[in-house]
Scaffold this motif. Structure first.
Motif, short mmCIF file in Angstrom:
data_model
loop_
_atom_site.label_atom_id
_atom_site.label_comp_id
_atom_site.label_asym_id
_atom_site.label_seq_id
_atom_site.Cartn_x
_atom_site.Cartn_y
_atom_site.Cartn_z
N SER A 495 -2.55 45.71 -17.22
CA SER A 495 -2.98 44.71 -16.24
C SER A 495 -1.80 44.25 -15.40
CB SER A 495 -3.61 43.51 -16.95
OG SER A 495 -3.77 42.44 -16.06
N PRO A 496 -1.86 44.40 -14.08
CA PRO A 496 -0.77 43.91 -13.23
C PRO A 496 -0.63 42.38 -13.30
CG PRO A 496 -2.63 44.62 -11.89
CD PRO A 496 -2.91 45.05 -13.29
N GLN A 497 -1.76 41.66 -13.50
CA GLN A 497 -1.69 40.21 -13.59
C GLN A 497 -0.86 39.77 -14.80
OE1 GLN A 497 -4.42 41.97 -13.09
NE2 GLN A 497 -5.72 41.05 -11.49
N VAL A 498 -0.99 40.51 -15.90
CA VAL A 498 -0.21 40.19 -17.11
C VAL A 498 1.24 40.64 -16.93
CG1 VAL A 498 0.06 40.68 -19.56
CG2 VAL A 498 -2.22 40.29 -18.62
N ALA A 499 1.43 41.86 -16.43
CA ALA A 499 2.79 42.40 -16.28
C ALA A 499 3.63 41.53 -15.35
CB ALA A 499 2.71 43.82 -15.75
N ALA A 500 3.00 40.93 -14.35
CA ALA A 500 3.75 40.15 -13.37
C ALA A 500 4.33 38.88 -13.97
CB ALA A 500 2.84 39.79 -12.21
N LEU A 501 3.80 38.43 -15.11
CA LEU A 501 4.26 37.18 -15.71
C LEU A 501 5.37 37.37 -16.73
CD1 LEU A 501 0.81 35.42 -16.24
CD2 LEU A 501 2.51 34.96 -14.46
N GLY A 502 5.75 38.61 -16.99
CA GLY A 502 6.75 38.86 -18.03
C GLY A 502 8.13 38.31 -17.66
N ARG A 503 8.81 37.82 -18.68
CA ARG A 503 10.20 37.39 -18.46
C ARG A 503 11.11 38.61 -18.36
NH1 ARG A 503 13.91 33.96 -22.77
NH2 ARG A 503 15.86 34.08 -21.57
#
Length: 557
Positions: A495-503
């Protein structure tokens, strides 16, 4: 938390070292690139079942090393101390070596351990969604402790455990006293007869040694008396003209010439003076010993009779002679216990009842608070479900009263987490009612609410966002990010939405060189992360619109 992961020769991974950080870390990559291999490898280090198929083709063995930093109060360290494991530092390094023939070896801080111990530590350090399906939140045995932690009841639960131990100890004391009393009743006549014999004999401490020494002395008294007579004659103690007269003659002879010898005989005369004194002392000791040998008639027979009477009593009771005084006291105590046993037993029984009442009072009080905590937990988890596209699901935290035979140190309650995914349907166990995707999101909601309750510091989610997109995927990502504020979280995602939030962000790639195929894990910097999120948005053909959308996702607070 997990601070390093080193993998050697696991399936498509020839050599790989990762250094996870705190917060939310994401792993992305094309399907089939080998993301699941990473989880399989970590599972090895955490004590999962070993399969020789995990060893890279052409290699003799595979190995995985996982290092953790934990505080001194972590349950993993407590478990090691319970196992008498010598731990010199608070860092934990778990290592597993798997041979191509399927045999494996486990190590903790380079000390060999059983795979069972490795697994027990792994369960306390990491939760891997999809790998340990019967542990963590899916294990009903953990639910009561999690509810207590959520409700702030840990101190009260600890006190309750103390009441339980007091009750058990009181019951053991009562049972032991009851058994002793029953045994004493069976042995009453024997005890009274045996104690009468011992009282009549009246054995004393160290008496055997004293009697044995006197017996030896008396048995050899005649020879000793003869030797003393000879010594007395030689020393002149019997009035004969021997040693003392000879020394006196020597002293007089030297004394007559001493003033003419210029001091040459002074030392000799001193030696003669000392010899006279020693002879006098020897004569006195011979006289004293001779006086002691004035034997009492029949003394030897008396000593031997006493000596062998003690021996016979010791043989009769199967003990040593020196143990007879203690045995006498034991018999007396047992008879005294028999005489006062009923009173003593009644007191112990009352102590059992008092301890039981104290336990039940504490258990009832915490049970009421668990009911309130369960309602709070239900409401908190329910509030997380709708944004995760589980709006029709209902979460239940049930506090049920156990039968008395099932009471224990945690109290009289049984706590079970249940879920109903359809309106009107009864609740059931999490793993049996929810489907794969629903279960992943449900567990995510639970973990967000119970983040502070679980001792596990590293959480790994394998495609928790599977089958969802848009606002739901964003909600999943937001909850993972919230969870990562308190725990280290690693997530495998498409999911790009999840990946975008990674530290931080790792990309899993499969590379082929000639006839060799390997899996690589590459850390991405900010521009590379944006490119990877754009790929996840648009597919193989990355457009400028996808890059712009990726930038907006990553810039979202």
């Amino acid at each position: 938390m997990l601070v390093s992961l080193a993998i050697r020769n696991v399936v498509l991974i020839d050599q790989l070292e990762l250094a996870p950080d705190a917060g939310l870390g994401v792993l992305t990559g094309e399907t089939g690139a080998g993301k699941s291999i990473l989880l399989d490898a970590l599972g090895l280090a955490l004590g999962a079942r070993a399969d020789s198929a995990l060893v890279r083709h052409g290699s003799d063995q595979a190995s995985v090393t996982a290092a953790f930093e934990i505080d001194h109060e972590h349950p993993a360290l407590a478990h090691l101390r319970e196992q008498d494991f010598a731990l010199e530092e608070e860092a934990l390094v778990l290592r597993r070596v798997l041979s191509a023939d399927g045999r494996s070896r486990a190590f903790v801080n380079d000390q060999p351990v059983s795979v069972g111990l490795l697994r027990a530590l792994g369960e306390r350090l990491v939760e891997v969604q999809g790998q340990f399906a019967q542990h963590g939140l899916l294990d009903p045995a953990t639910h009561l402790g999690l509810l207590d932690a959520h409700g702030g009841l840990r101190a009260q639960a600890k006190a309750l455990e103390g009441h339980w131990q007091d009750w058990r100890a009181a019951e053991r004391a009562f049972a032991e006293a009851q058994a002793q009393l029953e045994q004493a009743r069976r042995d009453d006549s024997f005890l009274r007869h045996a104690l009468e014999e011992l009282d009549e004999l009246d054995p004393q401490e160290d008496e055997e040694e004293r009697l044995a020494e006197e017996r030896r002395f008396l048995m050899h008294g005649e020879r000793l008396s003869e030797a003393l007579n000879v010594a007395a004659t030689a020393l002149g103690g019997d009035g004969s003209d021997t040693a003392e007269r000879a020394l006196a003659m020597a002293q007089r002879a030297l004394d007559r010439v001493a003033d003419k010898a210029g001091g040459r005989v002074d030392e000799l005369m001193g030696a003669l003076d000392r010899a006279v004194a020693e002879v006098n002392e020897a004569q006195a000791q011979v006289s004293s010993l001779s006086a002691d040998l004035e034997f009492e008639p029949g003394r030897l027979a008396t000593v031997e009779e006493r000596y062998f009477a003690l021996k016979e009593q010791a043989r009769k009771h199967g003990c040593e002679v020196q143990e007879l005084p203690q045995l006498r006291r034991v018999f007396a105590e047992r008879l005294e216990a028999l005489d006062s046993g009923e009173t003593h037993l009644a007191g112990l029984k009352a102590a059992v009842e008092n301890a039981r009442e104290a336990y039940l009072a504490a258990a009832g009080e915490i049970s009421d608070k668990r009911g309130a905590a369960a309602e709070s937990l239900q409401a908190a988890v329910q509030a997380e479900l709708a944004p995760l596209r589980l709006d029709k699901a209902h979460f239940f935290c049930r506090v049920q009263r156990r039968d008395e035979e099932a009471w224990g140190p945690q109290g009289i309650d049984r706590v079970v987490f249940e879920v109903s995914t359809n309106p009107g349907a009864p609740g059931g166990p999490l793993a049996k009612i929810a489907s794969g995707g629903e279960l992943s999101r449900l567990l995510l909601a639970l973990k967000v609410v119970l983040a502070e309750a679980s001792p596990v510091t590293t959480l790994i989610f394998d495609e928790v966002d599977s089958g969802v997109g848009g606002a739901t995927a964003a909600a999943v990502g937001e909850r993972l990010a919230r969870l990562a504020e308190q725990r280290q979280v690693l997530v495998v995602t498409h999911s790009p939405q999840v990946a975008a939030l990674g530290r931080y962000h790792w990309q899993v790639r499969k590379e082929t060189a000639g006839e060799s195929t390997v899996t690589r894990v590459v850390p991405l910097d900010a521009p590379e992360r944006q490119e990877e999120v754009a790929r996840m948005l648009s597919g193989t053909q990355i457009t400028q619109e996808a890059r712009a959308a990726a930038g907006k996702l990553m810039a979202r607070p």
